[in-house]
Design an enzyme around this catalytic site. Sequence first.
Site, PDB file in Angstrom:
ATOM      1  CG  ASP A 113      -1.892   1.089   1.315  1.00 35.84           C
ATOM      2  OD1 ASP A 113      -1.663   2.138   0.678  1.00 35.84           O
ATOM      3  OD2 ASP A 113      -2.908   0.921   2.017  1.00 35.84           O
ATOM      4  CG  HIS A 114       3.104   4.179  -3.150  1.00 31.63           C
ATOM      5  ND1 HIS A 114       4.107   4.520  -2.264  1.00 31.63           N
ATOM      6  CD2 HIS A 114       3.561   4.550  -4.370  1.00 31.63           C
ATOM      7  CE1 HIS A 114       5.100   5.083  -2.923  1.00 31.63           C
ATOM      8  NE2 HIS A 114       4.800   5.124  -4.200  1.00 31.63           N
ATOM      9  NE  ARG A 115      -4.025   3.949   1.183  1.00 33.11           N
ATOM     10  CZ  ARG A 115      -5.167   3.456   1.615  1.00 33.11           C
ATOM     11  NH1 ARG A 115      -6.235   4.235   1.690  1.00 33.11           N
ATOM     12  NH2 ARG A 115      -5.277   2.205   1.975  1.00 33.11           N
ATOM     13  CB  ILE A 129       5.015   0.745   2.144  1.00 41.10           C
ATOM     14  CG1 ILE A 129       4.614   0.079   3.472  1.00 41.10           C
ATOM     15  CG2 ILE A 129       6.362   0.232   1.666  1.00 41.10           C
ATOM     16  CD1 ILE A 129       4.087  -1.318   3.310  1.00 41.10           C
TER      17      ILE A 129
END
Length: 474
Positions: A444-446, A448
């Site tokens: 999850d780019h939010r 990581i």
Amino acid sequence: MAKEIKLPQISEGVDSAEVAEVMVAAGDSISEGDSMITVETDKASVEVPCTTSGKIKEVKVKEGSTINVGDVILILEESASGGEDTEEDATSDEKEQQPVEEENDTDDKEKVTEKDEKENSGGSDEQAEGNDEGEPDGKDEAGDEEREVADTDGGNQEAMEEKEPSADENQGDEKESAAVAAAPSVRRLARELGVDIRSVKGSGAQGRISEADVKSYKSIAGNEASEGEKPAADSGLPDFSKWGNIETQKLSSIRKAIATSTGNSWSQIPHVTQFDQADVTDLETYRKKMQEKAGDVKITVTAILAKIAVSALQRFPTFNASLDLPNQEIILKHYYHIGLAVDTEKGLLVPVIKDADKKSIYDIAAEITELSEKARDQKLMPEEMQGGTFVVSNLGGIGGTNFTPIVYHPQVAILGVSRASTQPVYIDGTFQPRQILPLSLSYDHRVIDGAAGAKFLRWICDAMEDPLKAMLGS
Ligand code: CAO
């Protein structure tokens, strides 16, 4: 007789509001009490009900525009009853100018729609805006549980019955609750998901509708649609039989749960997938030695990876976390429950190896065998599929060079394993045959960043190539 319906006093001291939603159009029939528009002020979001019945000649407002108290919302050809075109004189101007909350007896509802009351939305609207997930207290675990506990269809059906009143009840409800109690962010979410908020039953104080209520309604409505009760035309799909023979199959409860949960994960989590590969030649030799001591327990690459993943999660805590956007927090879990993707005849199931950090590779290997057998025999208990913090998904026994797994919401990362193969690797001036294992990490780019994703996966590869080095170098 044409009549102008105007914006009444929404609440004390509020003279203007922004039109968040226009629910009617010219030509519609409308009944007294039906909502015409939703307006938002800095204090509240309110559905404005029509004060008389009739046929709409013209809608004078647009979404996004600001209107003042007394501005005309629509022009109506009045009728006596429920939008039928009977000519009869109707309501007085006096009635029209009554404030919304009085007219609809919504004093309480008005109070609970105030933005600064966050008991149900779990945070400010700003915080909640654009947030569809990360509700760690179970609010949004519904989707997750649906994925994990794939045989909960009975429960869903029950909930569906509760949430889906009959058409008659619905009509009554709409009239009664012209002022729906929900925060603007919840209304926005409903609009985004295509949910008619008036159909959602609020679980909060005085029926206040939360984001979780909307999502739950959406997920139930989705399941209902998949029951095939709606005619094919409603699905928005073309009639495929025009082009050839077709057959239709009812979705199984597992397939429905998978469809819902993967859809939720995909729509809510901005995914990135990082690829890497580990030279597992030495590890394979070691695995065979371990196997000699393991007796009946099969030591597989999955067991070793589950153990190594725990070590990586301990070193990179944000990968063992959940995002709680409404509260603007990341929840770091100090327990390590590793989900295992298991391919079964009925579909994907994800049993969980609890407290994997406290178990040896032998214990984990034995548990993998037990859990995957149970999964394939449909004998998993719901609690055996709950509480996972990270998932290992090994497709290597089947094949493939790489794949992009989907994160299991509300987790933030998942490790994909593809098939190991012998590859020529240039070492000390010569090509040597080495066992190379392709790995993929979706996250999850939010929560990581890309660099952290690359480091995490590299750490896992290092640990597989040289476990001692990885332990000492961490
Ligand atoms: N590369 C090469 N060979 C592999 C391998 C890999 N990555 N992973 C497993 N194998 C081999 C095993 O060594 C075994 O070989 P032998 O029979 O010669 O010993 C064979 O493939 C079968 O392994 P397995 O499936 O019995 O055992 P496992 O522990 O490796 O896997 C499980 C267990 C449950 C992960 C697996 O059976 C399974 O269901 N995988 C599918 C998971 C899935 O569907 N994921 C997609 C989810 S979407 O994200």
